[in-house]
Scaffold this active site. Sequence first.
Site, PDB file in Angstrom:
ATOM      1  N   ILE A   1      13.769  29.835 -31.061  1.00 12.21           N
ATOM      2  CA  ILE A   1      13.711  31.226 -31.855  1.00 12.21           C
ATOM      3  C   ILE A   1      15.092  32.187 -31.077  1.00 12.21           C
ATOM      4  O   ILE A   1      15.828  33.216 -31.546  1.00 12.21           O
ATOM      5  CB  ILE A   1      12.611  32.319 -31.188  1.00 12.21           C
ATOM      6  CG1 ILE A   1      11.737  31.712 -31.937  1.00 12.21           C
ATOM      7  CG2 ILE A   1      12.745  33.641 -31.010  1.00 12.21           C
ATOM      8  CD1 ILE A   1       9.879  32.307 -31.461  1.00 12.21           C
TER       9      ILE A   1
ATOM     10  N   TYR B   1      -0.425  29.682 -19.711  1.00 10.47           N
ATOM     11  CA  TYR B   1       0.440  30.836 -20.705  1.00 10.47           C
ATOM     12  C   TYR B   1       0.255  31.900 -21.701  1.00 10.47           C
ATOM     13  O   TYR B   1       0.842  32.499 -21.248  1.00 10.47           O
ATOM     14  CB  TYR B   1       0.758  29.671 -21.825  1.00 10.47           C
ATOM     15  CG  TYR B   1       2.051  29.503 -23.007  1.00 10.47           C
ATOM     16  CD1 TYR B   1       3.214  29.880 -22.483  1.00 10.47           C
ATOM     17  CD2 TYR B   1       1.512  29.782 -24.375  1.00 10.47           C
ATOM     18  CE1 TYR B   1       3.814  30.086 -24.117  1.00 10.47           C
ATOM     19  CE2 TYR B   1       1.917  30.827 -25.020  1.00 10.47           C
ATOM     20  CZ  TYR B   1       3.256  30.568 -24.890  1.00 10.47           C
ATOM     21  OH  TYR B   1       3.668  31.687 -25.941  1.00 10.47           O
TER      22      TYR B   1
ATOM     23  N   SER C   1       3.497  32.983 -33.789  1.00 13.53           N
ATOM     24  CA  SER C   1       1.904  32.255 -33.576  1.00 13.53           C
ATOM     25  C   SER C   1       3.005  30.980 -33.898  1.00 13.53           C
ATOM     26  O   SER C   1       3.138  30.783 -32.678  1.00 13.53           O
ATOM     27  CB  SER C   1       0.939  32.039 -34.158  1.00 13.53           C
ATOM     28  OG  SER C   1       1.935  32.216 -36.038  1.00 13.53           O
TER      29      SER C   1
END
Length: 250
Positions: free
Chosen positions: A16, A153, A184
């Site tokens: 990302i 997490y 997601s």
Amino acid sequence: MVANRVVVVTGGASGIGLGVSKMFAAKGHPVAVLDVQEEALEREGDTLRAQGARILTRKVDVSDRNSIEATYAAVREELGPIAIVVANAGISEGIRFQDVTVETWQRMVDINLTGVFHTVQAALPDMIDANWGRIITISSQAAQSGAADRAHYSAAKAGVIGLTRALAREFAGQGITVNTIPPSVVATPMAEAGIAAGTFPPLEVIAQHIPIPRPGTPDDIAAACEYLASDGASYVTGQVLAVNGGMFIG
């Protein structure tokens, strides 16, 4: 989006973060790409520079405040005051809650939550001086829905959402917006590593349960970052912009 605003992207050399770094560089922004992966930093930094982008790369451990401070000093000297921060660096692992050690828990919090604290707080003086700033944190759907074998997490990423909302209220009157994106399932090297380790299902299996039946891409997240960093999003703050294909709606 006004070009030439200095952007900091943590975890910016892969997944990302790399998608976000590429997007801002393509829009004409000087980008500080920070990561712990030295080889990826060198490779991706050279590629972006060859395309004409103004790039600074640094190996940075976001859990180490001294590392952040030293790097930001270099960013200011070489690129200028920091205007946009994308706090993306993070780790994930699948482990049963009863097997989470104190050390494992602390490492997760140090990187995924305290790392965001360091990354954002150290950049704020520039934004306050300019009366303009954009802070975008990358949280996770796991913070919204929970995730089996990822309690540590999920908890750390939920903290990121809480921190984002608190900062949005605190700095709204100073031209600084603070928003979070909780992805997601995104096709990244981190996801591939989880699949290889047997702690994450194959992406094609998960895609069957997503209303838009495919995994997300770094470009999907980068597009949302582009909007949130724009002048057009000046009235958007404290929001959770879920880029997840409809996997979680809430």
